[in-house]
Design an enzyme around this catalytic site. Structure first.
Site, PDB file in Angstrom:
ATOM      1  N   ASP A   1       9.615   0.284  22.031  1.00 11.87           N
ATOM      2  CA  ASP A   1       9.248   1.602  21.532  1.00 11.87           C
ATOM      3  C   ASP A   1       8.382   1.474  20.271  1.00 11.87           C
ATOM      4  OD1 ASP A   1       9.067   4.264  20.913  1.00 11.87           O
ATOM      5  OD2 ASP A   1      11.152   4.539  20.372  1.00 11.87           O
ATOM      6  N   THR A   2       8.893   0.710  19.293  1.00 12.99           N
ATOM      7  CA  THR A   2       8.220   0.609  17.996  1.00 12.99           C
ATOM      8  C   THR A   2       6.761   0.159  18.115  1.00 12.99           C
ATOM      9  OG1 THR A   2      10.290   0.226  16.835  1.00 12.99           O
ATOM     10  CG2 THR A   2       8.301  -0.627  15.782  1.00 12.99           C
TER      11      THR A   2
ATOM     12  N   GLU B   1      26.244  -0.937  26.613  1.00 14.08           N
ATOM     13  CA  GLU B   1      25.942  -1.817  25.468  1.00 14.08           C
ATOM     14  C   GLU B   1      27.218  -2.352  24.826  1.00 14.08           C
ATOM     15  OE1 GLU B   1      22.733  -0.590  22.870  1.00 14.08           O
ATOM     16  OE2 GLU B   1      23.963  -1.031  21.105  1.00 14.08           O
TER      17      GLU B   1
ATOM     18  N   GLY C   1      13.332  -0.516  15.505  1.00 15.06           N
ATOM     19  CA  GLY C   1      12.430  -0.204  14.404  1.00 15.06           C
ATOM     20  C   GLY C   1      11.508  -1.341  14.005  1.00 15.06           C
TER      21      GLY C   1
ATOM     22  N   ALA D   1      13.239  -4.931  21.022  1.00 13.63           N
ATOM     23  CA  ALA D   1      12.458  -6.132  21.362  1.00 13.63           C
ATOM     24  C   ALA D   1      11.004  -6.077  20.910  1.00 13.63           C
ATOM     25  CB  ALA D   1      12.531  -6.366  22.869  1.00 13.63           C
TER      26      ALA D   1
ATOM     27  N   ASP E   1      17.731   6.451  27.888  1.00 15.42           N
ATOM     28  CA  ASP E   1      17.967   5.366  26.932  1.00 15.42           C
ATOM     29  C   ASP E   1      19.000   5.837  25.888  1.00 15.42           C
ATOM     30  OD1 ASP E   1      17.511   2.970  25.575  1.00 15.42           O
ATOM     31  OD2 ASP E   1      15.706   3.694  24.549  1.00 15.42           O
TER      32      ASP E   1
ATOM     33  N   ASN F   1      13.239  -3.603  26.071  1.00 12.10           N
ATOM     34  CA  ASN F   1      12.948  -2.251  25.555  1.00 12.10           C
ATOM     35  C   ASN F   1      11.905  -2.283  24.451  1.00 12.10           C
ATOM     36  OD1 ASN F   1      15.126  -1.521  27.141  1.00 12.10           O
ATOM     37  ND2 ASN F   1      15.996  -0.178  25.585  1.00 12.10           N
TER      38      ASN F   1
HETATM   39  N1  PH4 Z   1      15.068   1.617  22.071  1.00  6.24           N
HETATM   40  C1  PH4 Z   1      14.316   2.780  21.605  1.00  6.24           C
HETATM   41  C2  PH4 Z   1      15.176   3.788  20.876  1.00  6.24           C
HETATM   42  C3  PH4 Z   1      14.421   4.960  20.312  1.00  6.24           C
HETATM   43  O1  PH4 Z   1      16.171   8.109  19.227  1.00  6.24           O
HETATM   44  P1  PH4 Z   1      14.862   7.405  19.378  1.00  6.24           P
HETATM   45  O2  PH4 Z   1      14.007   7.986  20.481  1.00  6.24           O
HETATM   46  O3  PH4 Z   1      14.107   7.259  18.086  1.00  6.24           O
HETATM   47  O4  PH4 Z   1      15.309   5.923  19.825  1.00  6.24           O
HETATM   48  O5  PH4 Z   1      16.152   1.804  22.814  1.00  6.24           O
HETATM   49  C4  PH4 Z   1      14.714   0.296  21.783  1.00  6.24           C
HETATM   50  O6  PH4 Z   1      15.482  -0.624  22.050  1.00  6.24           O
HETATM   51  C5  PH4 Z   1      13.380   0.042  21.138  1.00  6.24           C
HETATM   52  O7  PH4 Z   1      13.294  -1.153  20.387  1.00  6.24           O
HETATM   53  P2  PH4 Z   1      12.088  -1.342  19.328  1.00  6.24           P
HETATM   54  O8  PH4 Z   1      12.366  -0.441  18.167  1.00  6.24           O
HETATM   55  O9  PH4 Z   1      12.131  -2.785  18.935  1.00  6.24           O
HETATM   56  O10 PH4 Z   1      10.829  -1.013  20.044  1.00  6.24           O
HETATM   57 ZN    ZN Z   2      17.618   0.534  22.124  1.00  4.85          ZN
END
Ligand code: PH4
Ligand code: ZN
Length: 307
Positions: A255-256, A134, A181, A212, A82, A253
């Site tokens: 992560d947050t 991107e 974030g 997302a 990613d 995606n």
């Molecule tokens: N990502 C996650 C990026 C995370 O450097 P790192 O590991 O802190 O980066 O690509 C997303 O698009 C996540 O989106 P989100 O924050 O809305 O979940």
């Molecule tokens: Zn991202």
């Protein structure tokens, strides 16, 4: 099962009008939570690792954990880099068996982004690895922003058309108003759906929605109850994620939302059980909490039952 390419997962999603979740993993518990959810939901899944995750856990660990998960599992999954920014890191990931890589040269002017992305495609495709790129900036766009500022930040669909033709990427992440974030919007959240639809129409490739996470209130409230400070946290409303999928987004995606659910669960265990210091009793509930979130997301994205 062996790991499959990102392209295989996204082509099927494009045809089936659903999206595959790309969940960021940084350690074993997160990976297990994601993979167990995929098995439970009979869903394809993308295991995503950033350069930051690789720096934290080590590429050997990330690779070995993902390969172990795939071997033990019968749902299709891809291992994806990613936001790859460094070509040497991208080459290393390909060498280590990642089946999908993202080249994020979006901070560069268009010509350089095209050149850099083309370079990655020329390395990845002969190795059987898919490429995501991107266009535009991942930055929240407020209502009061001028048209010119909006155009400077978000994807330009005509440029996207040229970009995809010249680079031959497998998928494209167009900036349409999301950001990474837990603080995505100051005002009303609203993605630029017209731009998204036009980008899909002109490029024809599977689109990717970064940033997302929906930042659900029930998770931020629980984290805050146990001491987290998250004033003003706001994500992409779930209906907007679904609408984006209807317009051609095939990879979402997240992560947050995983980070928040882990934090809320760990804080709860520690606050409610001050005598606990066994990592299994701290990280186990966090793994369960992430598992629940991932299962929920798979239903939302429509990927449940597609494996
Ligand atoms: N990502 C996650 C990026 C995370 O450097 P790192 O590991 O802190 O980066 O690509 C997303 O698009 C996540 O989106 P989100 O924050 O809305 O979940
Ligand atoms: Zn991202």
């Amino acid at each position: 099962m062996v790991l499959v390419t990102g392209d295989e997962l996204l082509t099927a999603a494009d045809k089936g009008k659903y999206a595959v979740g790309a969940f960021n993993v940084n350690n074993m518990e997160i990976l297990q939570a994601v993979v167990t959810a995929a098995e439970g939901e009979r869903s394809p899944v993308i295991i995503a690792a950033t350069e930051g995750a690789i720096k934290y856990a080590g590429i050997e660990y990330i690779k070995s954990m993902a390969y172990t998960a795939a071997e033990k599992s019968d749902v299709p999954m891809a291992l994806h880099l990613d936001h790859g920014k460094d070509i040497d890191m991208i080459k290393k990931c390909i060498e280590y068996g990642f089946t999908s890589v993202m080249i994020d040269a979006s901070a560069m002017p268009l010509e350089e982004n095209i050149a850099e992305t083309r370079k990655v495609v020329d390395i990845a495709h002969p190795a059987g690895v898919s490429v995501e790129a991107e266009l535009g900036r991942l930055k929240g766009v407020e209502d009061n922003v001028s048209v010119a500022e909006r155009d400077a930040i978000l994807v330009n669909p005509k440029e996207a058309e040229r970009f995809v033709m010249e680079t031959e990427v497998n998928s494209l992440a167009p900036a349409v108003g999301t950001s990474h974030g837990a603080f995505k919007f100051k005002g009303k959240p609203e993605l630029d759906f017209d731009r998204l639809a036009e980008t899909k129409r002109l490029t024809g490739v599977p689109l990717v929605l970064h940033g997302a996470s929906s930042v659900p209130e029930y998770i931020t409230e629980k984290a805050s109850k146990y001491g987290a400070k998250l004033p003003g946290a706001k994500g992409v409303p779930e209906e907007q994620v679904k609408r984006a999928i209807g317009l051609g987004v095939c990879k979402v995606n997240i992560d947050t939302d995983l980070r928040l659910s882990l934090t809320a669960a760990v804080r709860e265990v520690l606050a409610e059980n001050p005598e606990v210091f066994d990592p299994r009793k701290i990280l186990g509930p966090a793994r369960d909490a992430i598992n629940d979130v991932v299962k929920y997301k798979m239903k939302l994205l429509g990927s449940s039952g597609k494996a």
